[in-house]
Design an enzyme around this catalytic site. Structure first.
Site, PDB file in Angstrom:
ATOM      1  N   GLU A  21       0.911  -1.301  -0.157  1.00  0.00           N
ATOM      2  CA  GLU A  21      -0.109   0.071  -0.055  1.00  0.00           C
ATOM      3  C   GLU A  21       0.897   1.184  -0.080  1.00  0.00           C
ATOM      4  O   GLU A  21       1.799   1.546   0.937  1.00  0.00           O
ATOM      5  CB  GLU A  21      -0.771   0.126   1.072  1.00  0.00           C
ATOM      6  CG  GLU A  21      -1.809   1.150   1.105  1.00  0.00           C
ATOM      7  CD  GLU A  21      -2.855   1.385   2.190  1.00  0.00           C
ATOM      8  OE1 GLU A  21      -2.918   2.240   3.074  1.00  0.00           O
ATOM      9  OE2 GLU A  21      -3.590   0.331   2.374  1.00  0.00           O
ATOM     10  N   CYS A  72      -2.409   8.207   4.021  1.00  0.00           N
ATOM     11  CA  CYS A  72      -2.114   7.793   2.805  1.00  0.00           C
ATOM     12  C   CYS A  72      -3.719   7.864   1.843  1.00  0.00           C
ATOM     13  O   CYS A  72      -3.539   8.188   0.754  1.00  0.00           O
ATOM     14  CB  CYS A  72      -1.877   6.265   2.520  1.00  0.00           C
ATOM     15  SG  CYS A  72      -2.981   5.113   3.570  1.00  0.00           S
TER      16      CYS A  72
END
Length: 536
Positions: free
Chosen positions: A273, A307
């Site tokens: 990720e 994120c």
């Protein structure tokens, strides 16, 4: 105008964090007892050292993997209810003692207390879900065999072995432990690399899981620079078998490419990720006040060091002016500061490097003609790494802030004329992690969601709805990564699919004494019969 300033606390380490407690946590670092090297992070609130933590060598990492591999063979044989019971006890201890780890998260990373509490919410939910329902993701699956009725076939899930975890500083509890729990429940051993900025949070958690009953050797924590510890986790073709069997990495796209290349050399799977430049789209029929409030929550939570946080805000021209005014007002209503209570909405950045990245993006945009609608300044009067929540207008593609990840409390506004323009704008760049669409017509927004290149799309929410729905996968497209956490894939990725086929009564192939031509003829007749019967 700028965000409201909160009273600034004296940012020494929390009083309950004694040298004895730190020594207790440091015992969970896997390293040669004879070694003496340590590393010490700097607290964002006051710029003072936190605590010295032992540093692991590459050899320590290899030994930690070997130890976890030996423990894994016993761990995988335990009944599911035994492993799940440990995780549920951890859940209860985490909820009971959350104030300790929230203090640690704030001390090491600098975020506001509510943002730190959200890590408790997420990890506790993950623990409950996988402990109670994870076995359903791993249940044996029976399929039809080569000869229906004579061949019995099951697809089963077996643990991969030892999982390597490399987690970042921005969510030192959630992004570290939230991946460890399903890996352990699936029967694996784990070796985690603690981020050098926030090691104490992970070590505190390792001690808590031990109290819940987790064996010592099934999960090891190593500490050190990524170039040493991270590479040793993945292993080297020169030392086959010394590395892990799967690497789970969360961090920057640049480092993710390196991890992916190394994993490819070792022929192990990697779940990655990575970065994002996430868009929020406001359609012409949106509730402007709700959209502005949702944008602020998704853009400035965790001081923008998230994120999936919003960095690009794309607004239909029919509501642009109204939305801009509401957004600026909501941003200026935020409370900015450094407190160990819930008095601040937005806390500190985590490091001088983060502050430099934020100030550089804002300064270069302004120098090239962008306008600051609110914020735009560092606030050393509130703390050494504090920066105001910032809204920019007039950003153009030549400015780094346009499509490069800022990873801080900065958003840019863009005006569009049609929904098609909005989707095209949302899909600019190479990232594809998270997105948001605001509209009173949810069916229309959901239809548009499928045209946005992003692993998650939130309708009438900024970011939390998808991330908090842990039965659904979370991950990115494009330069935002590979694989998913949460949901079925969040556990299955730590297993291998194995086919177990049992042949009954007669073996496959021609019986003894039968001519091959005769066997082929019978086989062709069977193919035609199965076609007429609509079998497979």
């Amino acid at each position: 105008m700028t965000a409201v300033a909160a009273a600034t606390a004296i940012a020494t380490r929390p009083g309950w964090v004694t040298d004895e407690r730190i020594a207790e946590w440091n015992r969970w670092v896997f390293r040669d007892p004879a070694a003496s090297a340590t590393s010490t992070a700097v607290a964002p609130y006051d710029g003072r050292p936190t605590a010295a933590v032992p540093v692991s060598s590459a050899g320590d990492v290899v030994d930690a993997i070997a130890s976890a591999r030996r423990a894994q063979t016993r761990w995988a044989l335990l009944p599911w209810r035994t492993r799940a019971g440990i995780v549920l006890r951890f859940h209860d201890l985490l909820v009971e003692r959350q104030d300790e780890v929230i203090d640690l998260i704030q001390w090491e990373m600098g975020k506001a207390r509510f943002s730190a509490w959200q890590e408790i919410l997420q990890v506790a939910t993950i623990a409950r879900h996988y402990a109670r329902h994870g076995h359903r993701y791993l249940v044996d699956h029976q399929v039809r065999g080569a000869i229906p009725g004579l061949t019995k076939v099951r697809e089963v899930r077996v643990p991969k072995g030892v999982i390597g975890m490399i987690s970042p500083w921005n969510y030192p509890l959630y992004l570290a432990v939230g991946d460890v729990l399903p890996a352990l429940l699936a029967g694996n051993g784990v070796v985690s690399k603690a981020d050098s900025q926030t090691p104490l949070t992970l070590l505190w958690t390792r001690a808590l899981l031990a109290e819940a009953g987790l064996p010592r050797d099934i999960w090891h924590v190593v500490v050190g620079p990524g170039s040493v510890v991270g590479d040793a986790l993945i292993g080297s073709p020169d030392a086959p078998g010394a590395g892990v069997d799967h690497i789970c990495f969360t961090g920057s796209t640049a480092t993710g490419r390196h991890v992916g290349r190394r994993a490819g050399e070792m022929l192990i799977a990697a779940s990655l990720e990575l970065g994002g430049k996430n868009p929020l789209v406001v359609l012409a029929d949106a509730d402007v006040e709700k959209a502005a409030a949702g944008c602020v929550a998704a853009a400035f939570a965790n001081t923008g060091q998230m994120c999936i946080h919003i960095e690009r805000v794309i607004v239909h021209e029919d509501v642009y002016d109204e939305f801009r005014a509401a957004l600026v007002a909501a941003t200026e209503a935020l409370t900015l500061g450094q407190t160990f209570d819930y008095g601040a909405d937005v806390g500190s950045l985590a490091s001088p490097a983060q502050l430099e990245a934020v100030t550089s993006h804002v300064a270069s945009a302004v120098a090239a003609g962008a306008t600051v609608l609110t914020g735009g300044r560092a606030r050393p009067d509130l703390g050494p790494l504090v920066h105001e929540p910032t809204v920019l207008e007039g950003v153009t593609p030549d400015m780094p802030v346009c499509l490069e990840e800022t990873f801080g409390p900065v958003i840019s506004l863009y005006r569009v004329a049609t929904d098609l323009d909005a989707i095209q704008k949302a899909n600019e760049g190479r990232y594809g992690l998270s997105a948001s669409i605001w509209s009173r017509n949810t069916a229309h927004a959901e239809a548009l969601a499928g045209r946005i290149r992003a692993g998650s799309v939130n309708v009438n929410d900024g970011a939390a709805a998808a991330a908090g729905s842990i039965e659904a996968g979370m991950g990115g497209m494009g330069d935002s990564g590979l694989g998913r956490r949460h949901g079925a894939e969040g556990m299955r990725k730590y297993t291998e699919s194995q086919t177990v086929a049992t042949q009954r009564l007669v073996p496959l192939g021609p019986p003894a004494g039968m001519a091959l031509e005769r066997f082929v003829g019978l086989g062709n007749a069977q193919l035609r019969l199965l076609r007429r019967l609509r079998v497979r």
